[in-house]
Enzyme design. Structure first.
Site, PDB file in Angstrom:
ATOM      1  N   ASP A  35     -28.042 179.681  42.616  1.00 26.37           N
ATOM      2  CA  ASP A  35     -27.938 179.403  41.183  1.00 26.37           C
ATOM      3  C   ASP A  35     -29.041 178.451  40.702  1.00 26.37           C
ATOM      4  O   ASP A  35     -29.597 177.668  41.476  1.00 26.37           O
ATOM      5  CB  ASP A  35     -26.555 178.757  40.924  1.00 26.37           C
ATOM      6  CG  ASP A  35     -26.100 178.907  39.490  1.00 26.37           C
ATOM      7  OD1 ASP A  35     -25.037 178.373  39.150  1.00 26.37           O
ATOM      8  OD2 ASP A  35     -26.834 179.561  38.708  1.00 26.37           O
ATOM      9  N   ARG A  39     -32.623 177.938  34.697  1.00 28.00           N
ATOM     10  CA  ARG A  39     -32.871 176.548  34.260  1.00 28.00           C
ATOM     11  C   ARG A  39     -34.165 176.017  34.860  1.00 28.00           C
ATOM     12  O   ARG A  39     -34.915 175.284  34.200  1.00 28.00           O
ATOM     13  CB  ARG A  39     -31.678 175.662  34.648  1.00 28.00           C
ATOM     14  CG  ARG A  39     -30.492 175.750  33.699  1.00 28.00           C
ATOM     15  CD  ARG A  39     -29.257 175.122  34.267  1.00 28.00           C
ATOM     16  NE  ARG A  39     -28.638 176.013  35.265  1.00 28.00           N
ATOM     17  CZ  ARG A  39     -27.676 175.614  36.099  1.00 28.00           C
ATOM     18  NH1 ARG A  39     -27.254 174.361  36.074  1.00 28.00           N
ATOM     19  NH2 ARG A  39     -27.144 176.461  36.960  1.00 28.00           N
ATOM     20  N   HIS A  52     -36.355 183.804  38.696  1.00 33.13           N
ATOM     21  CA  HIS A  52     -35.846 184.799  39.661  1.00 33.13           C
ATOM     22  C   HIS A  52     -36.928 185.163  40.679  1.00 33.13           C
ATOM     23  O   HIS A  52     -36.656 185.282  41.879  1.00 33.13           O
ATOM     24  CB  HIS A  52     -35.385 186.057  38.913  1.00 33.13           C
ATOM     25  CG  HIS A  52     -34.263 185.806  37.949  1.00 33.13           C
ATOM     26  ND1 HIS A  52     -33.204 184.985  38.229  1.00 33.13           N
ATOM     27  CD2 HIS A  52     -34.062 186.267  36.687  1.00 33.13           C
ATOM     28  CE1 HIS A  52     -32.371 184.952  37.190  1.00 33.13           C
ATOM     29  NE2 HIS A  52     -32.878 185.720  36.239  1.00 33.13           N
ATOM     30  N   LEU A 146     -29.724 188.609  63.014  1.00 32.32           N
ATOM     31  CA  LEU A 146     -29.072 188.146  61.779  1.00 32.32           C
ATOM     32  C   LEU A 146     -28.655 189.339  60.920  1.00 32.32           C
ATOM     33  O   LEU A 146     -29.435 190.284  60.754  1.00 32.32           O
ATOM     34  CB  LEU A 146     -30.057 187.281  60.977  1.00 32.32           C
ATOM     35  CG  LEU A 146     -29.617 186.864  59.573  1.00 32.32           C
ATOM     36  CD1 LEU A 146     -28.530 185.792  59.647  1.00 32.32           C
ATOM     37  CD2 LEU A 146     -30.796 186.386  58.727  1.00 32.32           C
TER      38      LEU A 146
HETATM   39  C1  LIG Z   1     -30.793 191.587  42.255  1.00 31.49           C
HETATM   40  C2  LIG Z   1     -31.538 190.632  43.150  1.00 31.49           C
HETATM   41  C3  LIG Z   1     -31.907 189.372  42.678  1.00 31.49           C
HETATM   42  C4  LIG Z   1     -32.613 188.525  43.505  1.00 31.49           C
HETATM   43  N1  LIG Z   1     -32.957 187.274  43.034  1.00 31.49           N
HETATM   44  C5  LIG Z   1     -33.838 186.339  43.737  1.00 31.49           C
HETATM   45  C6  LIG Z   1     -33.050 185.240  44.380  1.00 31.49           C
HETATM   46  C7  LIG Z   1     -32.440 184.319  43.351  1.00 31.49           C
HETATM   47  C8  LIG Z   1     -31.199 184.826  42.756  1.00 31.49           C
HETATM   48  C9  LIG Z   1     -31.204 186.037  41.927  1.00 31.49           C
HETATM   49  C10 LIG Z   1     -32.457 186.773  41.770  1.00 31.49           C
HETATM   50  N2  LIG Z   1     -32.914 188.954  44.768  1.00 31.49           N
HETATM   51  N3  LIG Z   1     -33.568 188.338  45.781  1.00 31.49           N
HETATM   52  C11 LIG Z   1     -33.571 189.179  46.829  1.00 31.49           C
HETATM   53  C12 LIG Z   1     -32.912 190.354  46.503  1.00 31.49           C
HETATM   54  C13 LIG Z   1     -32.665 191.519  47.366  1.00 31.49           C
HETATM   55  C14 LIG Z   1     -31.506 192.281  47.219  1.00 31.49           C
HETATM   56  C15 LIG Z   1     -31.256 193.340  48.057  1.00 31.49           C
HETATM   57  C16 LIG Z   1     -32.160 193.648  49.053  1.00 31.49           C
HETATM   58  F1  LIG Z   1     -31.928 194.681  49.895  1.00 31.49           F
HETATM   59  C17 LIG Z   1     -33.326 192.907  49.211  1.00 31.49           C
HETATM   60  C18 LIG Z   1     -33.573 191.838  48.375  1.00 31.49           C
HETATM   61  C19 LIG Z   1     -32.507 190.210  45.184  1.00 31.49           C
HETATM   62  N4  LIG Z   1     -31.825 191.048  44.396  1.00 31.49           N
END
Ligand SMILES: Cc1cc(N2CCCCCC2)n2ncc(-c3ccc(F)cc3)c2n1
Length: 255
Positions: A35, A39, A52, A146
């Site tokens: 989270d 911000r 993000h 992991l």
């Molecule tokens: C929707 C979303 C948002 C997202 N954020 C980056 C981290 C901060 C929080 C929200 C935004 N991240 N970061 C990695 C993934 C991801 C998801 C599935 C996958 F197989 C590989 C990578 C991701 N997916």
């Protein structure tokens, strides 16, 4: 380049030296609510999506660290069922992040023997998101290092209601007797049925809520909160969470 672990060298630490992590007491399953990205960006006069994107880089670093120190399962709350209410441009950006992440990082995940999994309602994700994630899950399905478990379009209440419906239909079909329904049967109907329950929940940005994340599965987990925004979270914060986890468990050990 050998990884320097902050593990305790031996039991006979000089009393003035802070104790390191106990190598044999690393939480098996760490869940993280990542989270503070919006911000973080706002404080820098940047658009939310910049937070993000920065946060995605932190995911790579924390996955490396968790993999190196022997965490068995790392569950990351990447997109909740409530996130669809965000502006379209932000949702579209977020739905491309798995593609971006895997396009650069999947080879290293494979090299590190990481198994990629997801929990959540996967089938309603955009086709490009599904394609990239399915490829990663397929290419890493036999890895036994992991387990990197992304909560994607995940909502715990939806998950629990779906479990109830599954059991109710089995009762209706005569497959299950009501007297057979127990916690184990319920757990087996959850997205996390094949995973051990989290030992440690970390939430960044100062919020101290579960936000519809793993409500059943976190029943016995330690909760660790930090004011740090996710984009600023690093190995030192993770290490502090693990250190506090070990010290809490150490006190319980004395009971
Ligand atoms: C929707 C979303 C948002 C997202 N954020 C980056 C981290 C901060 C929080 C929200 C935004 N991240 N970061 C990695 C993934 C991801 C998801 C599935 C996958 F197989 C590989 C990578 C991701 N997916």
């Amino acid at each position: 380049m050998p990884i320097k672990f902050p593990f305790k060298k031996d039991k006979k630490q000089p009393s003035t030296e802070p104790l390191g992590l106990e190598e044999n007491h690393i939480p098996k399953h760490v869940a993280i609510i990542m989270d503070g990205n919006g911000r973080w960006a706002k404080n820098r006069g940047m658009p939310r999506i910049a937070g993000h994107k920065e946060g995605m880089g932190v995911v790579k670093r924390i996955v490396r660290y968790a993999s190196d120190i022997g965490v068995k399962v790392l569950t990351l709350y990447a997109f909740s069922t409530e996130n669809w209410k965000r502006p379209k441009n932000e949702v579209d950006f977020l739905m491309k992040l798995p593609v971006d992440f895997l396009s650069t990082y999947l080879p290293e995940l494979i090299e590190r023997n990481v198994q990629v999994r997801t929990i959540g309602d996967f089938d309603v994700l955009p086709a490009h998101t599904q394609k990239a994630v399915k490829e990663a899950m397929e290419k890493t399905k036999d890895n036994d290092g992991l387990i990197l478990n992304f909560a994607l379009n995940y909502g715990s209440r939806y998950e629990m209601v779906h479990a109830v419906k599954q059991i109710a239909s089995k009762v209706q079909d005569g497959e299950v007797d009501i007297s057979d329904i127990d916690e184990s049967m319920f757990s087996k109907e959850l997205y996390t049925s094949e995973l051990i329950e989290p030992d440690l929940l970390i939430r960044t940005s100062g919020e101290q809520r579960l936000s519809n994340f793993l409500l059943w599965q976190l029943a016995y987990a330690e909760f660790w909160f930090t004011e740090v925004y996710w984009p600023d979270f690093d190995e030192s914060h993770f290490e502090k969470a693990l250190y506090d986890f070990q010290n809490r468990k150490r006190r319980f050990g004395g009971v």
